[in-house]
Design a protein around this motif. Sequence first.
Motif, PDB file in Angstrom:
ATOM      1  N   ARG A 293       0.826  -1.212   0.000  1.00  0.00           N
ATOM      2  CA  ARG A 293       0.000   0.000   0.000  1.00  0.00           C
ATOM      3  C   ARG A 293       0.856   1.256   0.000  1.00  0.00           C
ATOM      4  O   ARG A 293       0.592   2.208  -0.745  1.00  0.00           O
ATOM      5  N   LEU A 294       1.879   1.258   0.843  1.00  0.00           N
ATOM      6  CA  LEU A 294       2.757   2.437   0.851  1.00  0.00           C
ATOM      7  C   LEU A 294       3.598   2.509  -0.425  1.00  0.00           C
ATOM      8  O   LEU A 294       3.936   3.600  -0.887  1.00  0.00           O
ATOM      9  N   HIS A 295       3.919   1.367  -0.999  1.00  0.00           N
ATOM     10  CA  HIS A 295       4.627   1.398  -2.292  1.00  0.00           C
ATOM     11  C   HIS A 295       3.765   2.098  -3.343  1.00  0.00           C
ATOM     12  O   HIS A 295       4.259   2.907  -4.130  1.00  0.00           O
ATOM     13  N   ALA A 296       2.477   1.780  -3.353  1.00  0.00           N
ATOM     14  CA  ALA A 296       1.580   2.424  -4.325  1.00  0.00           C
ATOM     15  C   ALA A 296       1.474   3.922  -4.034  1.00  0.00           C
ATOM     16  O   ALA A 296       1.447   4.753  -4.949  1.00  0.00           O
ATOM     17  N   GLY A 297       1.429   4.269  -2.745  1.00  0.00           N
ATOM     18  CA  GLY A 297       1.397   5.686  -2.371  1.00  0.00           C
ATOM     19  C   GLY A 297       2.661   6.405  -2.796  1.00  0.00           C
ATOM     20  O   GLY A 297       2.620   7.552  -3.253  1.00  0.00           O
ATOM     21  N   LEU A 298       3.791   5.724  -2.660  1.00  0.00           N
ATOM     22  CA  LEU A 298       5.062   6.315  -3.090  1.00  0.00           C
ATOM     23  C   LEU A 298       5.054   6.536  -4.602  1.00  0.00           C
ATOM     24  O   LEU A 298       5.514   7.574  -5.093  1.00  0.00           O
ATOM     25  N   ALA A 299       4.520   5.557  -5.334  1.00  0.00           N
ATOM     26  CA  ALA A 299       4.443   5.724  -6.790  1.00  0.00           C
ATOM     27  C   ALA A 299       3.630   6.974  -7.130  1.00  0.00           C
ATOM     28  O   ALA A 299       4.025   7.777  -7.982  1.00  0.00           O
ATOM     29  N   ALA A 300       2.517   7.152  -6.430  1.00  0.00           N
ATOM     30  CA  ALA A 300       1.642   8.300  -6.723  1.00  0.00           C
ATOM     31  C   ALA A 300       2.351   9.617  -6.420  1.00  0.00           C
ATOM     32  O   ALA A 300       2.309  10.560  -7.222  1.00  0.00           O
ATOM     33  N   ILE A 301       3.024   9.697  -5.279  1.00  0.00           N
ATOM     34  CA  ILE A 301       3.640  10.989  -4.917  1.00  0.00           C
ATOM     35  C   ILE A 301       4.900  11.238  -5.750  1.00  0.00           C
ATOM     36  O   ILE A 301       5.220  12.378  -6.094  1.00  0.00           O
ATOM     37  N   LEU A 302       5.598  10.174  -6.140  1.00  0.00           N
ATOM     38  CA  LEU A 302       6.786  10.349  -6.975  1.00  0.00           C
ATOM     39  C   LEU A 302       6.397  10.857  -8.367  1.00  0.00           C
ATOM     40  O   LEU A 302       7.015  11.782  -8.906  1.00  0.00           O
ATOM     41  N   VAL A 303       5.345  10.262  -8.924  1.00  0.00           N
ATOM     42  CA  VAL A 303       4.846  10.727 -10.229  1.00  0.00           C
ATOM     43  C   VAL A 303       4.402  12.184 -10.111  1.00  0.00           C
ATOM     44  O   VAL A 303       4.709  13.022 -10.972  1.00  0.00           O
ATOM     45  N   ASP A 304       3.700  12.503  -9.035  1.00  0.00           N
ATOM     46  CA  ASP A 304       3.233  13.872  -8.821  1.00  0.00           C
ATOM     47  C   ASP A 304       4.416  14.837  -8.731  1.00  0.00           C
ATOM     48  O   ASP A 304       4.455  15.875  -9.416  1.00  0.00           O
ATOM     49  N   CYS A 305       5.400  14.498  -7.902  1.00  0.00           N
ATOM     50  CA  CYS A 305       6.546  15.409  -7.701  1.00  0.00           C
ATOM     51  C   CYS A 305       7.328  15.608  -9.003  1.00  0.00           C
ATOM     52  O   CYS A 305       7.699  16.733  -9.354  1.00  0.00           O
ATOM     53  N   LEU A 306       7.567  14.518  -9.714  1.00  0.00           N
ATOM     54  CA  LEU A 306       8.323  14.648 -10.967  1.00  0.00           C
ATOM     55  C   LEU A 306       7.522  15.416 -12.014  1.00  0.00           C
ATOM     56  O   LEU A 306       8.087  16.160 -12.815  1.00  0.00           O
ATOM     57  N   SER A 307       6.205  15.263 -11.990  1.00  0.00           N
ATOM     58  CA  SER A 307       5.373  16.035 -12.918  1.00  0.00           C
ATOM     59  C   SER A 307       5.484  17.524 -12.607  1.00  0.00           C
ATOM     60  O   SER A 307       5.554  18.363 -13.509  1.00  0.00           O
ATOM     61  N   ARG A 308       5.512  17.859 -11.327  1.00  0.00           N
ATOM     62  CA  ARG A 308       5.665  19.268 -10.949  1.00  0.00           C
ATOM     63  C   ARG A 308       7.026  19.803 -11.414  1.00  0.00           C
ATOM     64  O   ARG A 308       7.128  20.925 -11.943  1.00  0.00           O
TER      65      ARG A 308
END
Length: 385
Positions: A293-308
């Motif tokens: 679950r936290l791995h999936a959360g990390l994927a989401a925030i990493l994609v978000d941060c890199l998109s920013r």
Amino acid sequence: MVAQASPPCRTAGLRAPVTGQLTTRCDRRRIKWQRPSVVNRVSYPEMLTASGDALSDRDQPLTTAVLCSYQEQTGLVRLQLCACLMLRMTAGVVPLLMDEPGLRVDPLTGAFVVVTPWRQDRPNLPEGGCPFCPGGLEAPRPYDAVWIPNRWPALPDGRHEVILHSPDHGSSFPALGVTGTSRVIELWSARTAELGARADVSYVFVFENRGRAIGATIDHPHSQILAFNLIPPIPRAELSQAACNLCGDLDGRLMVTCHPGWLARVPWAPSWPYELLIFPERHVADLPTAGPRLHAGLAAILVDCLSRVERLFGAAVPYMLWVHQRPTTGQDWPAAHLHLHLAPLLRRPGRIRHLAGAELGAGVFFDPVDPPAAAAQLKTATGPS
Ligand SMILES: [Zn+2]
Ligand SMILES: [Zn+2]
Ligand SMILES: [Zn+2]
């Protein structure tokens, strides 16, 4: 115990992470400490045990130097000065650190260097097409995400791996999305567990160098893992803090984004102007214990941060990404709080921030962007690229 106070550091604008055991007072202009011996507990607790319980008066300037290494939050400085401390400690400590084949400690600066002459002959760009594309030299079979041994390892005995993120040569974490990025993170975690279980591995270091500007020789999206048989100086310095800095009070002005279970913020003393710290809200020690679950959360925030970051600097933005997690020595590491450092190489669009004389020679980073201003820009960098 050494009781006298070290001279205060008066460098204007210097920032220090204030930790529990360090008696520090910081108002951006002046940093003061009262108990230099505490530095030992912050830096190398087991070496303190090995060498007695305090630094001698003779080592007082060194104490000051080590404290300064905390003020700059620069890996380089910590590495060099903490290593200096090691060399000044009892002789029995140094052989522990020299276990890594090829490792040398510069007697002038204390910097760690692993001598790897066999890597000198590796090609910049291999002939015959991309070796990481399916069907290529290193990836003959189809894959979604896969790990392979590094053909030109920086560490021996299978302790240097390459993680291929996608069969698509032009992909990236934002292009892979949460599902594809999760696959990579699951691999990072599985390899951390497997390599970390080895008796000759003390620290699994996951990192990505993205873009030619940072020296990536192959554009195909990939990260790397170095499985050290010692705990490298920078994570060790973080881990040696008496209290978890990431569980401490957060400065709201530095926050950028959050996703279920995860936060991203600009560091208080960034070495890189738009650096981001990405970490779970809970005190989770490493990728394997984080769970799916936290791995999936990390994927989401990493994609978000890199998109920013891409919205600020363009899709080809070069960056470095690395994971700090618990050592695999089996000991208790109470300050181990899993986190990622994301460091774009630019200080403004199209403008590379170079590390040069001041950073490498003096060990002091100068940040041309006020950290809250960097956070504000990243925070509002939403919407289509
Ligand atoms: Zn490729
Ligand atoms: Zn924590
Ligand atoms: Zn870190």
